[in-house]
Design an enzyme around this catalytic site. Structure first.
Site, PDB file in Angstrom:
ATOM      1  N   HIS A   1      47.340  43.947  40.246  1.00  0.00           N
ATOM      2  CA  HIS A   1      47.883  43.713  41.588  1.00  0.00           C
ATOM      3  C   HIS A   1      47.141  42.578  42.302  1.00  0.00           C
ATOM      4  CE1 HIS A   1      49.736  44.961  45.453  1.00  0.00           C
ATOM      5  NE2 HIS A   1      48.590  44.542  45.953  1.00  0.00           N
ATOM      6  N   GLU A   2      45.828  42.662  42.310  1.00  0.00           N
ATOM      7  CA  GLU A   2      45.042  41.649  43.019  1.00  0.00           C
ATOM      8  C   GLU A   2      45.109  40.295  42.323  1.00  0.00           C
ATOM      9  OE1 GLU A   2      44.035  42.170  45.913  1.00  0.00           O
ATOM     10  OE2 GLU A   2      44.355  44.335  45.917  1.00  0.00           O
TER      11      GLU A   2
ATOM     12  N   HIS B   1      47.920  38.239  43.807  1.00  0.00           N
ATOM     13  CA  HIS B   1      47.516  37.519  45.023  1.00  0.00           C
ATOM     14  C   HIS B   1      46.627  36.321  44.663  1.00  0.00           C
ATOM     15  CE1 HIS B   1      49.190  40.732  47.357  1.00  0.00           C
ATOM     16  NE2 HIS B   1      48.243  41.599  47.087  1.00  0.00           N
TER      17      HIS B   1
END
Length: 453
Positions: free
Chosen positions: A22-23, A26
């Protein structure tokens, strides 16, 4: 204790991997957009281990609390920024670029789920055939003419491969509240169509199958003692792991369900079990315990885990395995199905049509992680895909402090040409923190209730 020895490491691996994915979404998009990244952290709190990139100057951390993570970007709202670095600050980017950076986290979780399901379909999805057991006379299944041993092969012409497909399909149709058309194969091999009216069934998955009266078919097989609970009626009577229970008070037991129902109907009574042990037949008297059931009525308790010889279930096993190309659309479809169903169930929780007891927290997730890891790679990867979808959907909720809340703020800023006032944003953050805290409290409360039974 041994279950938790598997569950805790499996949970840490699962959450660590999914948060990292997920990170990274980003992180990757931020760098491609020219935003300066200061830190990439798996976990919150103090650094446990890490290093700093020689050329980029980015800090890579593993932090103490493994329940999330973050990407820290250069931002004038969080501290002074040198004049030369201001063009690379996150807050200086056009709203469309900020939206892309924020949306990349959930987006990569969806892509991970597709990749995981693709791998699962390549390995082969193990399950049990969608055959149903005997339904109670007052159930919708019995009223529709479904019989024990019937195999449901399609719902509204959509093929059903295993019991999980059947469960997800009926939950989805139950939310619609429409009638469904089932294609059913009988034990003689013929196929017939059966209509099932779902207009008056509860939307809650916990209640849906009880109302329908559907449960997996149990092939005739002598039940056996898989494990004995210490200081229970079974242990005091001398029952042992591996004992095959042939009869109770002379009544033959040909399925585990038949044995469980017979035990539960005799609270506090002294019964005689006929068991086979090491080739010998023994008659063992047992005084059953009496406990309060979920409905408040007294029910009998033996204090043993009931199972069957694994060979008896071989005919019920099924495996769906696809090639590399065929697995791609199947994985995309599966991810879409799970995502859509997750969103619909969340919406029904808000309206009260689905119980909040369906919300699970870290304890329950750890439990599932351990169970699937103990089963094998296919089960654990499928679990990762499911949690990845849940993580993506949760983060897209329009709640400040979550990705969805930031997407809402930046979209409003893009439309109106200027950001919301700082006071409004701060108030939103406070509301979001309260909502998130309430959700976490509910999840832990549900987990504790499950542990307490």
């Amino acid at each position: 204790m041994s279950d938790w020895l598997m569950s805790v490491p499996a949970f840490i691996v699962a959450i660590g991997l999914l948060v990292a994915v997920h990170e990274y979404g980003h992180f990757w998009v931020a760098r491609r957009m020219g935003v300066k990244v200061l830190r990439y952290s798996i976990g919150f709190g103090n650094r446990v281990w890490g290093f700093t990139g020689r050329r980029s100057g980015i800090e890579y951390w593993l932090s103490a609390i493994p329940l999330g993570g973050y990407v820290k970007m250069l931002d004038e709202r969080e501290g002074p920024v040198a004049e030369a670095d201001k063009p690379y600050a996150f807050n200086r980017q056009h709203p469309a670029r900020r939206i892309a950076i924020v949306a990349a986290g959930p987006g990569v979780n969806f892509l991970f789920a597709i990749a995981a399901y693709w791998l699962v379909f390549m390995i082969g999805v193990a399950g049990i055939k969608p055959m149903i057991g005997a339904a109670p006379a007052d159930s919708l299944a019995a009223q529709a003419g479904l019989r024990a041993g019937d195999e449901i092969v399609a719902i509204d012409d959509r093929r059903i491969e295993n019991w999980e497909d059947l469960r997800l399909g009926l939950i989805e149709r139950g939310l619609d509240g429409d009638a469904v058309d089932l294609q059913v194969r009988t034990d003689e091999g013929s196929v017939r169509r059966v209509g099932l009216d779902l207009s008056n069934v509860p939307a809650d998955p916990e209640q849906l199958f009880d109302r329908l009266g559907l449960m997996p078919y149990q092939p005739p097989a002598t039940p056996l003692i898989a494990d004995v609970v210490a200081d229970s009626a079974a242990s005091r009577a001398g029952l042992q792991k591996g004992d095959q229970i042939q009869a109770v008070d002379g009544d033959a037991m040909d399925t585990p369900q038949a044995l469980v129902e017979r035990i539960q109907s005799s609270p506090g009574e002294r019964v005689q079990l006929t068991v086979t042990r090491d080739g010998q037949t023994l008659d063992i008297p047992v005084t059953l315990a009496s406990v309060q059931g979920d409905d408040g009525a007294e029910e009998g308790r033996l204090g043993a885990q009931i199972g069957v010889d694994a060979a008896a279930w071989q005919s019920m096993r099924t495996t769906r395995q696809l090639g590399p190309l065929a697995a791609v659309p199947a994985a995309v479809a599966k991810t879409w199905e799970v995502s859509a169903l997750t969103v619909r169930l969340m919406a029904r929780m808000v309206t009260g049509e689905v119980s909040l007891r369906n919300v699970s927290g870290p304890i329950q997730i750890a439990n599932y992680a351990g169970q699937t890891a103990s089963i094998g790679l296919e089960a654990f990867v499928g679990f990762l895909a499911l949690v990845s979808v849940s993580l993506a959907v949760l983060n897209l909720l329009p709640i400040p402090v979550l990705d969805g809340g930031h997407l809402l703020y930046y979209s409003i800023e893009w439309i109106r040409g200027r950001p919301l006032s700082e006071a409004v944003q701060v108030a939103g953050q406070q509301v979001g923190m309260v909502a998130l805290l309430m959700l976490m409290t509910l999840a832990f409360y549900n987990d504790i209730l499950r542990l307490l039974g």
